[in-house]
Design a protein around this motif. Structure first.
Motif, mmCIF file in Angstrom:
data_model
loop_
_atom_site.group_PDB
_atom_site.id
_atom_site.type_symbol
_atom_site.label_atom_id
_atom_site.label_comp_id
_atom_site.label_asym_id
_atom_site.label_seq_id
_atom_site.Cartn_x
_atom_site.Cartn_y
_atom_site.Cartn_z
ATOM 1 N N GLU A 11 0.752 -1.195 0.030
ATOM 2 C CA GLU A 11 -0.111 0.073 -0.110
ATOM 3 C C GLU A 11 0.829 1.178 -0.092
ATOM 4 N N THR A 45 -7.632 1.557 -1.366
ATOM 5 C CA THR A 45 -7.784 0.654 -0.045
ATOM 6 C C THR A 45 -8.250 1.331 0.949
ATOM 7 N N LYS A 46 -7.841 2.879 1.079
ATOM 8 C CA LYS A 46 -8.227 3.656 2.169
ATOM 9 C C LYS A 46 -8.622 5.108 1.622
#
Length: 63
Positions: A11, A45-46
């Motif tokens: 990430e 992802t966030k």
């Protein structure tokens, strides 16, 4: 465009991506990220906001 992006492992945030690709303008890096998201090669992802940075992850290598 023929500019190539070095994608970080795992990430990463937009700032990490820009710093890793210093040879390219931030505008180009942002555009390449947008293209990768559209091609479903990178996913967010966030979700980010003013306090928390958004995060992304490469799910399939870009050509």
């Amino acid at each position: 465009m023929t500019d190539t992006i070095q994608w970080p492992q795992g990430e990463f945030t937009l700032l990490t991506l820009v710093n890793q690709n210093r040879a390219l303008a931030e505008k180009v890096v942002r555009q390449k990220l947008a293209e990768a998201i559209t091609a479903k090669a990178v996913v967010q992802t966030k979700k980010g906001d003013k306090k928390v940075k958004g995060q992304f992850k490469v799910i399939r290598p870009m050509a």
